[in-house]
Design a protein around this motif. Structure first.
Motif, PDB file in Angstrom:
ATOM      1  N   LEU A  59       0.857  -1.188   0.000  1.00 44.91           N
ATOM      2  CA  LEU A  59       0.000   0.000   0.000  1.00 44.91           C
ATOM      3  C   LEU A  59       0.891   1.235   0.000  1.00 44.91           C
ATOM      4  CD1 LEU A  59      -2.638  -0.701   2.842  1.00 44.91           C
ATOM      5  CD2 LEU A  59      -2.762  -1.335   0.434  1.00 44.91           C
ATOM      6  N   LEU A  60       0.401   2.310  -0.585  1.00 45.61           N
ATOM      7  CA  LEU A  60       1.121   3.580  -0.484  1.00 45.61           C
ATOM      8  C   LEU A  60       1.044   4.081   0.959  1.00 45.61           C
ATOM      9  CD1 LEU A  60      -0.092   5.366  -3.750  1.00 45.61           C
ATOM     10  CD2 LEU A  60       2.190   4.441  -3.282  1.00 45.61           C
ATOM     11  N   VAL A  61       2.096   4.753   1.403  1.00 45.17           N
ATOM     12  CA  VAL A  61       2.124   5.326   2.751  1.00 45.17           C
ATOM     13  C   VAL A  61       1.841   6.824   2.637  1.00 45.17           C
ATOM     14  CG1 VAL A  61       3.501   5.752   4.825  1.00 45.17           C
ATOM     15  CG2 VAL A  61       3.831   3.625   3.515  1.00 45.17           C
ATOM     16  N   VAL A  62       0.761   7.263   3.247  1.00 39.93           N
ATOM     17  CA  VAL A  62       0.394   8.683   3.214  1.00 39.93           C
ATOM     18  C   VAL A  62       0.678   9.278   4.596  1.00 39.93           C
ATOM     19  CG1 VAL A  62      -1.533  10.300   2.927  1.00 39.93           C
ATOM     20  CG2 VAL A  62      -1.379   8.273   1.456  1.00 39.93           C
ATOM     21  N   ASP A  63       1.313  10.449   4.596  1.00 38.91           N
ATOM     22  CA  ASP A  63       1.684  11.112   5.849  1.00 38.91           C
ATOM     23  C   ASP A  63       0.593  12.126   6.212  1.00 38.91           C
ATOM     24  OD1 ASP A  63       2.750  12.794   7.799  1.00 38.91           O
ATOM     25  OD2 ASP A  63       4.799  12.555   7.048  1.00 38.91           O
ATOM     26  N   ALA A  87       2.213  17.082  -3.218  1.00 37.51           N
ATOM     27  CA  ALA A  87       2.650  15.736  -3.613  1.00 37.51           C
ATOM     28  C   ALA A  87       1.934  14.678  -2.763  1.00 37.51           C
ATOM     29  CB  ALA A  87       4.164  15.610  -3.450  1.00 37.51           C
ATOM     30  N   GLU A  88       1.742  14.986  -1.478  1.00 39.51           N
ATOM     31  CA  GLU A  88       1.088  14.005  -0.590  1.00 39.51           C
ATOM     32  C   GLU A  88      -0.394  13.865  -0.961  1.00 39.51           C
ATOM     33  OE1 GLU A  88       3.401  12.715   0.949  1.00 39.51           O
ATOM     34  OE2 GLU A  88       2.436  11.290   2.297  1.00 39.51           O
ATOM     35  N   ILE A  89      -1.002  14.980  -1.309  1.00 41.34           N
ATOM     36  CA  ILE A  89      -2.413  14.941  -1.731  1.00 41.34           C
ATOM     37  C   ILE A  89      -2.548  14.111  -3.015  1.00 41.34           C
ATOM     38  CG2 ILE A  89      -4.254  16.391  -2.737  1.00 41.34           C
ATOM     39  CD1 ILE A  89      -3.608  18.451  -0.554  1.00 41.34           C
ATOM     40  N   ASP A  90      -1.613  14.262  -3.918  1.00 37.77           N
ATOM     41  CA  ASP A  90      -1.662  13.470  -5.153  1.00 37.77           C
ATOM     42  C   ASP A  90      -1.475  11.978  -4.867  1.00 37.77           C
ATOM     43  OD1 ASP A  90      -2.201  15.667  -6.629  1.00 37.77           O
ATOM     44  OD2 ASP A  90      -0.138  15.982  -7.334  1.00 37.77           O
ATOM     45  N   LYS A  91      -0.605  11.682  -3.897  1.00 38.99           N
ATOM     46  CA  LYS A  91      -0.397  10.268  -3.527  1.00 38.99           C
ATOM     47  C   LYS A  91      -1.698   9.680  -2.964  1.00 38.99           C
ATOM     48  CE  LYS A  91       3.439   9.205  -1.125  1.00 38.99           C
ATOM     49  NZ  LYS A  91       4.178   9.031   0.152  1.00 38.99           N
ATOM     50  N   LEU A  92      -2.323  10.441  -2.060  1.00 39.58           N
ATOM     51  CA  LEU A  92      -3.598  10.007  -1.468  1.00 39.58           C
ATOM     52  C   LEU A  92      -4.649   9.789  -2.561  1.00 39.58           C
ATOM     53  CD1 LEU A  92      -5.676   9.705   0.900  1.00 39.58           C
ATOM     54  CD2 LEU A  92      -5.966  12.192   0.786  1.00 39.58           C
ATOM     55  N   TRP A  93      -4.717  10.727  -3.470  1.00 41.06           N
ATOM     56  CA  TRP A  93      -5.725  10.670  -4.542  1.00 41.06           C
ATOM     57  C   TRP A  93      -5.516   9.424  -5.402  1.00 41.06           C
ATOM     58  CZ3 TRP A  93     -10.315  12.244  -5.200  1.00 41.06           C
ATOM     59  CH2 TRP A  93     -10.879  12.441  -6.461  1.00 41.06           C
ATOM     60  N   GLY A  94      -4.270   9.128  -5.710  1.00 44.64           N
ATOM     61  CA  GLY A  94      -3.961   7.928  -6.507  1.00 44.64           C
ATOM     62  C   GLY A  94      -4.382   6.663  -5.773  1.00 44.64           C
ATOM     63  N   ALA A  95      -4.048   6.588  -4.481  1.00 48.78           N
ATOM     64  CA  ALA A  95      -4.387   5.390  -3.693  1.00 48.78           C
ATOM     65  C   ALA A  95      -5.896   5.235  -3.578  1.00 48.78           C
ATOM     66  CB  ALA A  95      -3.763   5.497  -2.298  1.00 48.78           C
ATOM     67  N   ALA A  96      -6.591   6.359  -3.403  1.00 52.28           N
ATOM     68  CA  ALA A  96      -8.044   6.318  -3.193  1.00 52.28           C
ATOM     69  C   ALA A  96      -8.775   5.898  -4.472  1.00 52.28           C
ATOM     70  CB  ALA A  96      -8.540   7.681  -2.727  1.00 52.28           C
TER      71      ALA A  96
END
Ligand SMILES: O=C(O)CCC(=O)C(=O)O
Ligand SMILES: [Fe+2]
Length: 353
Positions: free
Chosen positions: A19-23, A33-42
């Motif tokens: 799983l991706l790790v979101v901070d 960048a973190e918001i984009d990571k969250l968006w991709g995982a979601a």
């Protein structure tokens, strides 16, 4: 319950799904960048790890509260049973739910505490609870619920903006003061060294919007998208596991993903231990209609137009959706495989493909 340091490690030789790790602290700072990571995982899996959420100490208190609760005599716990009417709040005894269409019973006992009761305390909003729950409401449960709401609200706010919705649209569908199915849950599965493949909790998508899960031992599995494979999600110390539920799939016109998951006994040497897990579920207000927010967002309208084979109009409120699903998991309500079918969510009923 032994502290985390005493558990054997998750076995090295068993495949896990990464799983991706979101901070969370970077989400609070609205780091792009973190918001984009969250968006991709979601969107891709609907599951991710969340670190720096600040809820670990309260989570430990929740586990202690639940250990005291599960040690109560069975006749005491049964006074607070959920019942068969589709109400989720309260105690669920081992074997009360089906894990599949054949009606195999689950192996977990759990306690669900309504957000509305945690926030109304010392008033009672939705129902009464065992003495061990009442005793820890002020010091543990209410603070844990408030902290979990803060985390989930931050994530909902980010989804709101990414979906091109008017400010606070999603927030208004999850108002703290409105009665809802939002609840915190602690689950206990007994040591299972001799039944490593016995499903503890059957395959499901979560009913509401966002789930924030605290696991110590393995056992949680996801059905890997595009395959028939169930794979373990490895618990990581200090990391919660976050996932999307059906309500957000519906609001977003399928842009967000709720993935099927289930619980098996912990693998390898971990199977000798009781498995405890803790969840906070954010669910829409009881009267909120579950449907795509096409009038509020061009992004959502376009997503719905692009997937004509999917239906995001459930024709029901959050309360009706939730009650149907809870009720049809109960073995006391079982008439046959159709009862299981009627407990299912967007993965089958709304997406006929
Ligand atoms: O215990 C777990 O790891 C998952 C529990 C779960 O999926 C649920 O309660 O909805
Ligand atoms: Fe779940």
């Amino acid at each position: 319950m032994p502290s985390v340091a005493h558990f054997p490690e998750f076995p090295e030789d068993i495949p896990t799904h990464p799983l991706l790790v979101v901070d969370y602290s970077l989400l609070v700072a609205r780091d792009r960048a973190e918001i984009d990571k969250l968006w991709g995982a979601a969107r891709n899996l609907g599951f991710w790890y969340l670190k720096n959420h600040g809820a670990d100490e309260l989570a430990e208190g929740m586990f202690q509260m639940a250990a005291e609760t599960m040690r109560l005599p069975m006749d005491e716990k049964l006074k607070f049973e959920q019942g068969d009417g589709g109400n989720s709040f309260g105690y669920k005894a081992t074997g009360a739910n089906a894990v599949d269409a054949t009606g195999l019973p689950d192996t977990v006992e759990l306690i669900n505490i309504a957000k509305d009761d945690a926030l109304a305390w010392p008033q009672q909003a939705r129902r009464a609870y065992p003495s061990t729950v009442n005793a820890h409401m002020s010091d543990t449960i209410t603070p844990f619920v408030k902290k979990s709401i803060e985390v989930n609200d931050t994530i909902l706010q980010i989804f709101n903006d990414k979906l091109g919705l008017p400010p606070d649209k999603l927030k208004k569908k999850h108002l703290m003061e409105e009665y809802s199915g939002s609840e915190t849950r602690v689950i206990k599965n007994p040591p299972s060294p001799h039944s490593p493949l016995r499903v503890a909790m059957g395959a499901h998508t979560d009913y509401g919007s966002l789930s924030l899960l605290h696991n110590r031992l393995g056992g949680l599995q996801v059905l890997v998208p595009g395959s028939e494979d169930w794979q373990y999600i490895k618990p990581l110390p200090g990391h919660a596991i976050c996932n999307i539920g059906d309500a957000l799939v519906l609001f977003s016109g399928g842009i967000l993903r709720s993935n099927l998951h289930r619980v098996l006994p912990p693998p390898g040497a971990q199977s000798q231990f009781e498995r405890w897990s803790l969840v906070y579920f954010t669910r829409p207000g009881n009267d909120v209609q579950l449907r795509a927010l096409v009038e509020d967002s061009q992004v959502v309208a376009d997503a719905v137009a692009a997937t004509p084979d999917r239906n995001f109009e459930t024709g029901c409120t959050s309360f009706e959706w939730f009650t149907r699903r809870v009720k049809n998991r109960r073995l006391n309500n079982r008439t046959g495989p159709e009862t299981w079918m009627n407990s299912r969510g967007t993965e089958y009923r709304v997406n006929p493909a």
